[in-house]
Design a protein around this motif. Structure first.
Motif, short mmCIF file in Angstrom:
data_model
loop_
_atom_site.label_atom_id
_atom_site.label_comp_id
_atom_site.label_asym_id
_atom_site.label_seq_id
_atom_site.Cartn_x
_atom_site.Cartn_y
_atom_site.Cartn_z
N ALA A 187 0.79 -1.12 0.03
CA ALA A 187 0.06 -0.08 0.25
C ALA A 187 0.76 1.36 0.00
CB ALA A 187 -0.87 0.06 1.26
N THR A 188 0.26 2.23 -0.43
CA THR A 188 1.09 3.80 -0.54
C THR A 188 0.97 4.32 0.74
OG1 THR A 188 0.59 3.61 -2.93
CG2 THR A 188 1.41 5.84 -1.82
N LEU B 105 -4.10 4.48 0.67
CA LEU B 105 -4.17 5.23 -0.77
C LEU B 105 -3.77 4.27 -1.91
CD1 LEU B 105 -2.91 8.73 0.16
CD2 LEU B 105 -5.19 7.87 0.10
N PRO B 106 -4.34 4.70 -3.04
CA PRO B 106 -3.91 3.97 -4.32
C PRO B 106 -2.41 4.04 -4.62
CG PRO B 106 -5.28 5.61 -5.04
CD PRO B 106 -5.28 5.61 -3.41
N PRO B 107 -1.82 3.24 -5.52
CA PRO B 107 -0.61 3.44 -5.79
C PRO B 107 -0.21 4.78 -6.50
CG PRO B 107 -1.45 1.13 -6.35
CD PRO B 107 -2.53 1.97 -6.04
N PRO B 108 1.22 5.04 -6.40
CA PRO B 108 1.31 6.22 -7.18
C PRO B 108 1.12 6.10 -8.83
CG PRO B 108 3.33 5.69 -5.74
CD PRO B 108 2.12 4.59 -5.76
N THR C 297 -2.11 6.25 -9.80
CA THR C 297 -3.19 6.25 -10.21
C THR C 297 -3.89 7.51 -10.65
OG1 THR C 297 -3.23 4.55 -8.34
CG2 THR C 297 -5.41 5.84 -8.86
N PRO C 298 -4.81 7.35 -11.58
CA PRO C 298 -5.62 8.59 -12.37
C PRO C 298 -6.36 9.33 -11.20
CG PRO C 298 -5.77 6.55 -13.71
CD PRO C 298 -5.08 6.13 -12.42
N ARG C 299 -6.30 10.57 -11.00
CA ARG C 299 -6.85 11.24 -10.11
C ARG C 299 -8.01 12.10 -10.91
NH1 ARG C 299 -2.36 13.75 -6.28
NH2 ARG C 299 -1.11 12.15 -5.85
N PRO C 300 -9.25 12.45 -10.20
CA PRO C 300 -9.51 11.90 -8.69
C PRO C 300 -9.66 10.28 -8.59
CG PRO C 300 -11.08 13.18 -9.66
CD PRO C 300 -10.24 13.21 -10.54
N TYR C 301 -9.74 9.94 -7.37
CA TYR C 301 -10.04 8.42 -7.28
C TYR C 301 -11.14 8.13 -6.43
CZ TYR C 301 -6.05 9.43 -3.98
OH TYR C 301 -5.37 9.95 -3.22
N ALA D 205 -7.69 -1.28 -3.28
CA ALA D 205 -6.96 0.00 -3.42
C ALA D 205 -5.89 -0.30 -4.28
CB ALA D 205 -6.63 0.52 -1.92
N ARG D 206 -5.08 -1.28 -4.30
CA ARG D 206 -3.91 -1.38 -4.92
C ARG D 206 -4.31 -1.86 -6.47
NH1 ARG D 206 -1.97 -4.93 -2.30
NH2 ARG D 206 -2.79 -6.93 -3.29
N THR D 207 -5.44 -2.50 -6.58
CA THR D 207 -5.59 -3.22 -7.84
C THR D 207 -6.92 -2.40 -8.77
OG1 THR D 207 -7.25 -4.62 -7.15
CG2 THR D 207 -5.15 -5.57 -7.47
#
Length: 370
Positions: free
Chosen positions: A50-51, A72-75, A77-81, A107-109
């Motif tokens: 996880a981030t 949080l999702p990985p670095p 990741t498209p924003r906003p999430y 969150a990761r996948t």
């Protein structure tokens, strides 16, 4: 099961149905204030993949003296999430969902954020339940709205993609939030829970996913006039869902295609003999193919080396709604109270199945600003 003789196949289906219907019909019940304001530090995600959490180090509105656990999702990741708010069950706290629901994996996948808040006294005020939160009339809905507003102001959260996932007392609170501020939510998912507020008029359509066990004795599918443990009546599941069917403009399941059997990932169970339609209590016409309302898909999280169980695990009920929202119900015949197991013959990929349904949903208006 293509090679199973017809007689044995019919026997398997009959036994499977009995396993679901009997516990549902016989299930009985049994299933718990505001303090001085303190700041709670944001705790980095515990999962090694996880981030680490960045951003503000306090939540001034909490008034609870407990940390905010957020993954949080990985670095990149498209924003906003999207944001999922995971609501624990009675007598537990946010560490339970974080450890056992595999939402950190999502969150990761799937590229989303998950927050794991704590109820005061390990309880949530969902209306007539539960425990000290109900006794002290704790404003848990108001606090959750403030929490969501705080996170969306300090992280790149898509305010139209906020969903609540709750187990038992946490699911009851998800129902209450949706009844009072449903236009702020993309959807809710409730596991082993009932609606414990009498007045419920959601302001706008929202997606609702229900997962319930046929052998649940704490929050029975058919409800109960009184639970001595929870000190309240338990609302039947169908009655709990009724206001959301109404606002989403979804008819009650009544046609043969509205009820199907699924495997552990929510995908329709295919066999030579079509699945039994529980809505009419009889087999479909010979040669009829299993129907698949809403085209359910795999959760995408299963290990390819460990395929989903081939036997039916759940009964899925859904009708096509006039709105863009969906109301989907999964009944697990042999499941008792709790989060379905992730492994074993009766396993169910709960988080993945839920997210498949919540991911496309959007709220009628952006989430709260405080």
């Amino acid at each position: 099961m293509a090679t199973v003789p017809a007689v044995r196949r019919r026997r398997v289906i009959a036994v499977w149905l009995l396993a679901f219907l009997l516990p549902v019909l016989l299930a009985v019940t049994g299933c718990s204030g505001l303090s001085g304001t303190r700041r709670g530090n944001v705790v980095p995600g515990a999962a090694p993949t996880a981030t680490p959490t960045a951003g503000p180090d306090a939540f001034e509105r909490s008034g609870r003296g407990t940390p905010i656990r957020i993954t949080l999702p990985p670095p990149g990741t498209p924003r906003p999430y999207p944001l999922i708010v995971a609501l624990h069950s009675l007598h537990y706290d946010g560490t339970g969902p974080k450890a056992h629901w595999d939402l950190d994996g999502l969150a990761r996948t799937a590229g989303l954020a998950v927050v794991y808040p704590d109820g005061i006294g390990k309880a949530w005020n969902a209306g007539t339940c539960c425990d000290t939160a109900k006794i002290n009339n704790t404003d848990d809905v108001g606090w959750l709205r403030a929490l969501i507003a705080h996170l969306s102001e300090n992280y790149p959260i898509d305010r139209t993609r906020v969903s609540l996932i709750g187990l038992s007392n946490g699911g009851m609170l998800a129902y209450r939030y949706a009844c009072e501020h449903g236009d702020e939510l993309a959807g809710i998912a409730v596991v082993a829970a009932s609606r414990q507020v009498a007045q419920c008029q959601p302001a706008a359509p929202l997606t609702v996913v229900v997962v319930h066990g046929g052998a649940d004795g704490h929050v029975p599918y058919l409800g109960s006039p009184w639970s001595p443990v929870l000190q309240t009546a338990i609302t039947p599941v169908e009655e709990s869902m009724a206001p959301f069917r109404a606002v989403d403009q979804c008819p009650l399941p009544s046609q043969p295609g509205d009820t199907i059997l699924t495997n552990s990932t929510g995908v329709p169970w295919h066999a030579e003999q079509p699945p039994v339609d529980l809505s009419v209590g009889q087999l479909p016409a010979p040669g009829a193919a299993p129907s698949s309302p809403g085209a359910p898909v795999s959760d995408g999280l299963a290990d390819p080396a460990e395929p989903a169980t081939t036997a039916p695990v759940a009964v899925r009920r859904e009708t096509r709604c006039a709105s863009s929202a969906r109301v989907v119900q999964f009944l697990l015949p042999s499941m008792a109270h709790g989060w379905p197991p992730a492994a074993g013959p009766n396993s169910f990929a709960t988080s993945g199945v839920i997210w498949n349904l919540l991911a496309p949903a959007r709220s009628a208006r952006p989430g709260p600003r405080m």
